[in-house]
Design a protein around this motif. Structure first.
Motif, PDB file in Angstrom:
ATOM      1  N   VAL A   1       8.555  -1.537  -0.690  1.00 31.61           N
ATOM      2  CA  VAL A   1       8.278  -0.428   0.382  1.00 31.61           C
ATOM      3  C   VAL A   1       7.483  -0.870   1.522  1.00 31.61           C
ATOM      4  CG1 VAL A   1       8.809   1.598  -1.294  1.00 31.61           C
ATOM      5  CG2 VAL A   1       6.600   0.436  -1.136  1.00 31.61           C
ATOM      6  N   PHE A   2       7.163  -2.215   1.334  1.00 35.99           N
ATOM      7  CA  PHE A   2       6.079  -2.751   2.423  1.00 35.99           C
ATOM      8  C   PHE A   2       6.829  -3.336   3.677  1.00 35.99           C
ATOM      9  CE2 PHE A   2       1.866  -3.455   0.450  1.00 35.99           C
ATOM     10  CZ  PHE A   2       2.116  -2.754  -0.808  1.00 35.99           C
ATOM     11  N   TYR A   3       6.759  -2.799   4.687  1.00 42.53           N
ATOM     12  CA  TYR A   3       7.267  -3.234   6.059  1.00 42.53           C
ATOM     13  C   TYR A   3       6.599  -4.570   6.441  1.00 42.53           C
ATOM     14  CZ  TYR A   3       8.669  -3.318  10.813  1.00 42.53           C
ATOM     15  OH  TYR A   3       9.567  -3.797  12.141  1.00 42.53           O
ATOM     16  N   ALA A   4       7.926  -5.486   6.642  1.00 44.35           N
ATOM     17  CA  ALA A   4       7.163  -6.712   7.063  1.00 44.35           C
ATOM     18  C   ALA A   4       7.079  -6.846   8.413  1.00 44.35           C
ATOM     19  CB  ALA A   4       8.499  -7.817   6.402  1.00 44.35           C
ATOM     20  N   GLU A   5       6.164  -7.643   9.038  1.00 47.49           N
ATOM     21  CA  GLU A   5       5.651  -7.604  10.241  1.00 47.49           C
ATOM     22  C   GLU A   5       7.016  -7.889  11.193  1.00 47.49           C
ATOM     23  OE1 GLU A   5       2.484  -9.786  11.779  1.00 47.49           O
ATOM     24  OE2 GLU A   5       3.733 -10.644  13.792  1.00 47.49           O
ATOM     25  N   GLY A   6       7.192  -7.126  12.355  1.00 50.04           N
ATOM     26  CA  GLY A   6       8.415  -7.359  12.901  1.00 50.04           C
ATOM     27  C   GLY A   6       8.773  -6.305  14.069  1.00 50.04           C
TER      28      GLY A   6
ATOM     29  N   GLY B   1       2.786  -5.835   9.831  1.00 48.75           N
ATOM     30  CA  GLY B   1       3.147  -5.671   8.277  1.00 48.75           C
ATOM     31  C   GLY B   1       2.043  -4.733   7.589  1.00 48.75           C
ATOM     32  N   ASP B   2       2.734  -4.020   6.522  1.00 49.93           N
ATOM     33  CA  ASP B   2       2.065  -2.894   5.634  1.00 49.93           C
ATOM     34  C   ASP B   2       0.880  -3.592   4.855  1.00 49.93           C
ATOM     35  OD1 ASP B   2       3.042  -0.631   6.504  1.00 49.93           O
ATOM     36  OD2 ASP B   2       4.842  -0.646   5.194  1.00 49.93           O
ATOM     37  N   ILE B   3       0.109  -2.852   4.428  1.00 51.03           N
ATOM     38  CA  ILE B   3      -1.056  -3.217   3.311  1.00 51.03           C
ATOM     39  C   ILE B   3      -0.891  -2.280   2.335  1.00 51.03           C
ATOM     40  CG2 ILE B   3      -2.603  -4.240   5.224  1.00 51.03           C
ATOM     41  CD1 ILE B   3      -4.478  -1.902   4.602  1.00 51.03           C
ATOM     42  N   GLY B   4      -1.451  -2.472   1.079  1.00 50.10           N
ATOM     43  CA  GLY B   4      -1.283  -1.768  -0.022  1.00 50.10           C
ATOM     44  C   GLY B   4      -1.613  -2.359  -1.307  1.00 50.10           C
ATOM     45  N   GLU B   5      -1.073  -2.130  -2.450  1.00 47.16           N
ATOM     46  CA  GLU B   5      -1.391  -2.650  -3.621  1.00 47.16           C
ATOM     47  C   GLU B   5      -0.241  -2.744  -4.576  1.00 47.16           C
ATOM     48  OE1 GLU B   5      -4.509  -0.374  -4.927  1.00 47.16           O
ATOM     49  OE2 GLU B   5      -3.214   0.758  -6.531  1.00 47.16           O
ATOM     50  N   ILE B   6      -0.266  -3.951  -5.505  1.00 49.10           N
ATOM     51  CA  ILE B   6       0.885  -4.054  -6.417  1.00 49.10           C
ATOM     52  C   ILE B   6       0.353  -3.932  -7.794  1.00 49.10           C
ATOM     53  CG2 ILE B   6       2.580  -5.557  -7.134  1.00 49.10           C
ATOM     54  CD1 ILE B   6       2.914  -6.887  -4.216  1.00 49.10           C
ATOM     55  N   SER B   7       0.692  -3.286  -8.589  1.00 52.72           N
ATOM     56  CA  SER B   7      -0.007  -3.293  -9.831  1.00 52.72           C
ATOM     57  C   SER B   7       0.969  -3.315 -10.979  1.00 52.72           C
ATOM     58  CB  SER B   7      -0.728  -1.931  -9.905  1.00 52.72           C
ATOM     59  OG  SER B   7       0.260  -0.913  -9.907  1.00 52.72           O
ATOM     60  N   ALA B   8       0.514  -3.635 -12.040  1.00 51.71           N
ATOM     61  CA  ALA B   8       1.406  -3.716 -13.448  1.00 51.71           C
ATOM     62  C   ALA B   8       0.701  -3.492 -14.441  1.00 51.71           C
ATOM     63  CB  ALA B   8       1.541  -5.533 -13.482  1.00 51.71           C
ATOM     64  N   SER B   9       1.301  -2.823 -15.323  1.00 56.36           N
ATOM     65  CA  SER B   9       0.472  -2.279 -16.493  1.00 56.36           C
ATOM     66  C   SER B   9       0.775  -2.821 -17.680  1.00 56.36           C
ATOM     67  CB  SER B   9       0.549  -0.598 -16.498  1.00 56.36           C
ATOM     68  OG  SER B   9       1.911  -0.636 -16.260  1.00 56.36           O
ATOM     69  N   ALA B  10       1.945  -3.718 -17.775  1.00 53.50           N
ATOM     70  CA  ALA B  10       2.365  -4.462 -19.127  1.00 53.50           C
ATOM     71  C   ALA B  10       1.227  -5.380 -19.437  1.00 53.50           C
ATOM     72  CB  ALA B  10       3.738  -5.369 -18.886  1.00 53.50           C
ATOM     73  N   GLY B  11       0.698  -5.709 -20.704  1.00 53.90           N
ATOM     74  CA  GLY B  11      -0.190  -6.686 -20.891  1.00 53.90           C
ATOM     75  C   GLY B  11      -1.624  -6.225 -20.211  1.00 53.90           C
ATOM     76  N   ILE B  12      -2.014  -6.981 -19.532  1.00 54.53           N
ATOM     77  CA  ILE B  12      -3.394  -7.017 -18.952  1.00 54.53           C
ATOM     78  C   ILE B  12      -3.188  -6.116 -17.529  1.00 54.53           C
ATOM     79  CG2 ILE B  12      -5.724  -7.913 -18.443  1.00 54.53           C
ATOM     80  CD1 ILE B  12      -4.422 -10.705 -19.141  1.00 54.53           C
ATOM     81  N   ASP B  13      -4.061  -5.266 -17.302  1.00 58.33           N
ATOM     82  CA  ASP B  13      -3.585  -4.520 -16.187  1.00 58.33           C
ATOM     83  C   ASP B  13      -3.973  -5.379 -14.786  1.00 58.33           C
ATOM     84  OD1 ASP B  13      -2.996  -2.152 -17.472  1.00 58.33           O
ATOM     85  OD2 ASP B  13      -4.879  -1.187 -16.793  1.00 58.33           O
TER      86      ASP B  13
ATOM     87  N   ASP C   1      -4.223  -6.883  -4.456  1.00 53.90           N
ATOM     88  CA  ASP C   1      -4.501  -6.159  -3.101  1.00 53.90           C
ATOM     89  C   ASP C   1      -3.612  -6.865  -1.896  1.00 53.90           C
ATOM     90  OD1 ASP C   1      -6.275  -4.318  -3.905  1.00 53.90           O
ATOM     91  OD2 ASP C   1      -7.847  -5.638  -3.457  1.00 53.90           O
ATOM     92  N   VAL C   2      -2.557  -6.141  -1.218  1.00 55.98           N
ATOM     93  CA  VAL C   2      -1.809  -6.682  -0.283  1.00 55.98           C
ATOM     94  C   VAL C   2      -2.534  -6.493   0.930  1.00 55.98           C
ATOM     95  CG1 VAL C   2       0.492  -6.738   0.797  1.00 55.98           C
ATOM     96  CG2 VAL C   2       0.269  -6.060  -1.623  1.00 55.98           C
ATOM     97  N   VAL C   3      -2.757  -7.339   1.610  1.00 58.36           N
ATOM     98  CA  VAL C   3      -3.484  -7.299   2.986  1.00 58.36           C
ATOM     99  C   VAL C   3      -2.534  -7.541   3.990  1.00 58.36           C
ATOM    100  CG1 VAL C   3      -5.956  -7.969   1.865  1.00 58.36           C
ATOM    101  CG2 VAL C   3      -4.381  -9.980   3.061  1.00 58.36           C
ATOM    102  N   ASP C   4      -1.423  -8.286   3.845  1.00 61.26           N
ATOM    103  CA  ASP C   4      -0.431  -8.366   4.998  1.00 61.26           C
ATOM    104  C   ASP C   4       0.906  -8.482   4.339  1.00 61.26           C
ATOM    105  OD1 ASP C   4       0.627  -8.733   7.465  1.00 61.26           O
ATOM    106  OD2 ASP C   4       0.053 -10.513   7.966  1.00 61.26           O
TER     107      ASP C   4
END
Ligand code: SER
Length: 877
Positions: free
Chosen positions: A494-499, A504-516, A520-523
């Motif tokens: 869902v992140f808009y790539a610069e153009g 570009g968007d910032i935000g986060e990507i998280s995974a819960s399988a195994g270790i959390d 942090d997405v900065v660009d």
């Protein structure tokens, strides 16, 4: 008959036949990215022919500015070498939008050309052509007009494909088109050439003066001819050509309009005027194209329209150089052009300074490399070579700024073949290198081959996805550990790539399988056209290729970017409303903080205009229009009036973003749902970034509120400092303060003068006598240069015969004045005296024999320097 009279007669004739006289449109076609420059009178009516636009009139007549350089109709290479090719010319035209058709069009043309009340050309000097299968036109000419059949020529598809014919006119590869009938003038058998359709038709004897197109089709991209809603008429007659006929000269360059331009070109290049010098014609032609293009907002650049302009300018400069003019000259012809055409085209006069400045800068820039490039060229062709290789053509282009057609022009003069294919190969190789380099830069040298990223960011803010690839720095890895910086590639995002100017968007990507895991997405940047790289740092846990993750954008920032991006579209539309349709986007940058928009406009936007633009945008915001995005074929988008950037590559299917009826643009960015979401729009700065390019910066929503609050706070603090009760008292207080400062300044100057003169009185006593001359050297505290001079004058009167040096110091600097009374100047010179002191305090000075001034930078040596004055004078006497 003068050119200006012919122009007027034409318009008057068609006005008398019920035609609306319409002004010439800009050389930059509005909203038509299929067209480089306006190249025919019908351009501004294209949509009317196609049935997309309606006008309050069905018949129109114009004298249209046209440029034929660099596009489908390109005459650049021929200019100067033929009797009638131009880059810029005026086209007289009459148009019927579904009103009259072949019969009236032919009758009108004939009446205007041959009736003694109008141009009165002898009928036996005229010939006509018709499209081979157009019996109707043939019959009108033969039976109704009475042209002898041997002077009516049928021309078929003589250019090697169906509809590719001299008698089938089309504006570009697509668009309105149709068969035409043309009228030729016979310049007489003393000139070589044959009638149209004959093997000698390329000669200069029979010249086409009138082209009457029967607009019947709209050619689409597949080449299909779709019938137009209503058959129409589009005629065109080159003003310069018909003027040549009317003025009984053979070449367009011999008409009145060109006479002064050619002489000006000779004057500025320092050659003796002669009609047989092609370079003078090139220069006279090109000054028109360049000036009119700049007046219509085109600026020299390295791509698109700007590059065509640069090529024309450089071609003119090179021809000046060929005539021996190595200095700047081209821009000086603008004044001559304005004198010649400024009345008919007031935009030339209004923008004269911009045109001159732009041309002068281009000349300066090219002058630096022209000479070296010419030397390289001479070297490459030394020894009678007959072919210039592609590598040299490319080097001249790349290092010395020689457009390839310019070099080809020189080769033609020297009868040398230019290896343009070789040049293209070099050019492609360089493009490849540039592509490699830029993808290197864009992705930090990330190599990826695999699935694309599917983008869902228009409709959602979070999505489940799978990790397709991971990079630590730019190295591909299988996993990232806590603290690692790198890039994550996902199958869905869902992140808009610069153009398109949007960050570009910032935000986060998280995974819960195994270790959390938390990344942090900065660009977000594109690694490939449809592969998004999420850049950032793994703050927590570990992440592996193949992991299932949730990707979520920072909604707050996204909304702020969307507000700014949508506001940019509104700003663009408002600029065109307020400043005019020449406003074209030159660049933009949108992020969560603000929008920055660059556009073509040649003067500062006034405070009043800025207020109007701001008001208009906020009005649309308050109207709360729906914002819609629709995917559609490119052609449909342009037809629906969408603004597209010239020179930009768009796919077959484009995204059209509409905000009510106010703005329609092609755009891939993320936007608000309704204009009301923008909240508030506030311009914060307006500035110039390059010749003819302005920049507006603005903020929206919370950013705008913060800005207004900050300004409010500033005003409040100012009011407090000024002890003003309310904001509006602030101005009165400032005015009061300024008045006080002014009167204090005056008072201070008066007091200083008084002080200095008192000091002068007491100083007089310390003068010493040296061989009959009174010598005084002294420092006066706090005196400025004016006070020093005043005191000096008084002391001179009082002490004469005398030599006086006065000094003061302030801020690490020394001011000095020296005076010698008139009765002593034969022995002592004030200039030398002041210099002798100045040298000791790190300065220099000079002046007349009776009065001189100087400065210095070493106050620490002043006392000693002054102490030496008496001795210096003594030594001279
Ligand atoms: N469009 C035609 C031309 O340019 C006639 O105006 O020649």
């Amino acid at each position: 008959m003068k050119t200006s009279e012919i122009r007027q007669k034409f318009l008057d004739f068609f006005a008398s036949k019920g035609h609306q006289v319409v002004a010439s449109s800009s050389l930059v076609p509005g909203n038509d990215p299929t067209l480089l420059f306006t190249n025919a009178g019908m351009n501004q009516f294209k949509d009317v022919f196609l049935g997309f636009d309606k006008r309050p009139y069905k018949r129109a007549t114009t004298s249209q500015k046209c440029v034929r350089a660099g596009g489908k109709h390109n005459d650049l290479e021929n200019v100067g070498y033929t009797a009638r090719h131009h880059t810029f010319f005026e086209m007289l035209g009459n148009f019927s939008f579904g009103d009259y058709f072949k019969r009236d069009a032919i009758h009108f043309a004939w009446e205007f050309l041959t009736s003694p009340a109008w141009l009165g050309l002898p009928k036996d000097k005229l010939m006509v052509t018709v499209y081979a299968s157009d019996d109707e036109a043939f019959d009108i000419w033969a039976a109704e007009i009475g042209v002898p059949v041997e002077r009516i020529v049928r021309i078929g598809d003589n250019k090697g494909a169906p509809y590719a014919s001299d008698n089938f006119w089309q504006m570009g590869d697509t668009g309105p088109c149709g068969p035409c009938t043309e009228i030729f003038y016979d310049h007489g058998d003393h000139i070589w050439g044959g009638p149209p359709g004959s093997p000698e038709e390329d000669g200069d004897r029979f010249i086409e003066i009138w082209n009457c197109v029967f607009m019947q089709f709209n050619r689409d991209e597949s080449g299909t001819m779709n019938p137009l809603p209503k058959p129409s008429v589009d005629t065109g007659m080159g003003l310069e050509r018909i003027s040549a006929v009317m003025q009984h000269v053979h070449a367009n360059y011999e008409i009145d309009l060109f006479a002064s331009l050619l002489r000006a070109a000779a004057r500025e290049t320092g050659v003796e005027f002669g009609m047989d010098i092609p370079s003078l014609k090139v220069i006279a032609d090109h000054i028109r194209a360049c000036s009119f293009l700049i007046a219509d907002g085109v600026m020299p650049s390295n791509d698109g329209r700007g590059y065509v302009l640069r090529r024309i300018i450089r071609r003119a400069i090179r021809h000046g150089y060929k005539l021996g003019q190595k200095g700047l000259f081209f821009y000086r012809l603008v004044a001559d052009l304005v004198a010649e055409m400024g009345d008919a085209f007031p935009e030339l006069r209004a923008r004269q300074t911009l045109i001159e400045d732009t041309l002068r800068q281009e000349e300066q820039r090219f002058a630096e490399t022209l000479e070296h490039g010419m030397a390289l060229l001479d070297e490459a062709l030394a020894g009678g070579k007959t072919r210039l290789d592609g590598a040299t053509l490319f080097k001249l282009y790349d290092t010395f700024g020689f457009p390839v057609d310019l070099t080809a022009d020189i080769c033609r003069e020297r009868e040398v073949e230019a290896d343009v294919d070789g040049f293209e190969r070099e050019m492609n190789a360089q493009r490849e290198r540039a592509r490699a380099a830029s993808s290197f830069k864009m992705t930090g040298n990330v190599e990826y081959s695999g699935e694309d990223t599917v983008f869902h960011g228009y409709e959602r803010t979070s999505i489940d996805a799978k990790v397709l690839a991971l990079y630590k720095g730019s190295e591909p890895v299988q996993s990232l550990a806590r603290g690692d910086e790198g890039i994550v590639v996902l199958d869905h995002s869902v992140f808009y790539a610069e153009g398109g100017g949007q960050a570009g968007d910032i935000g986060e990507i998280s995974a819960s399988a195994g270790i959390d895991a938390l990344f942090d997405v900065v660009d977000t940047q594109k690694i490939q056209a449809a592969v998004f790289g999420h850049k950032g740092r793994l703050a927590q846990g570990a992440l592996k290729v193949g992991d299932s993750v949730a990707a979520t954008i920072d909604l707050h920032r996204r909304q702020a970017s969307a507000r700014n991006h949508s506001a940019t579209h509104l700003l663009h539309a408002a600029l065109r409303h307020v400043l005019g349709n020449h406003v074209a986007q030159k660049g933009s940058l949108v992020n969560a903080e603000r929008t920055r928009f660059d556009f073509a406009h040649d003067e500062a936007v006034t405070a009043g205009q800025l207020a109007e633009i701001e008001r208009m945008v906020n009005h649309v915001v308050a109207a709360n229009y729906d914002v819609s995005a629709t995917l559609m074929p490119y052609d449909d988008a342009i037809r629906s009036g969408a603004m597209a950037l010239f020179g930009e590559k768009y796919g077959d299917e484009v995204r059209v973003l509409r905000m009510g009826d106010f703005s329609t643009e092609l755009c891939g960015g993320t936007h608000v749902r309704r204009t009301g979401d923008i909240g508030l729009f506030k311009i914060v700065a307006e500035s110039g970034v390059a010749a003819g390019v302005r920049r507006i910066e603005a903020v929206t929503g919370e950013g705008a509120i913060a800005r207004i609050q900050a300004q409010d706070a500033l005003l409040r603090q100012a009011a407090e400092l000024l002890k003003a009760q309310q904001g509006d008292e602030v101005l009165a207080r400032i005015q009061g303060l300024q008045d006080t400062v002014k009167s204090l300044d005056k008072e201070l100057a008066r007091l200083k003068g008084q002080l200095a003169s008192h000091a002068g009185d007491s100083l007089a006593e310390s003068a010493v006598e040296v061989s009959g001359i009174r010598v005084l050297a002294a420092e006066i505290d706090g005196a400025d240069a004016g006070a020093l001079r005043e005191t000096l004058d008084k002391l001179k009167d009082k002490l004469q015969p005398c030599a006086v040096v006065l000094a003061s110091r302030a801020g690490g600097k020394v001011s000095l004045v020296a005076g010698v009374s008139a009765d002593a100047t034969s022995r002592i010179k004030a200039g030398e005296l002041v210099n002798s002191v100045a040298q000791q305090v790190g300065g220099k000075g000079g002046g007349r024999a009776d009065m001189a001034q100087a400065g210095g930078t070493q106050p620490e040596n002043l006392t000693q320097a002054l102490a030496g004055v008496a001795a210096w004078v003594a030594a001279r006497l």
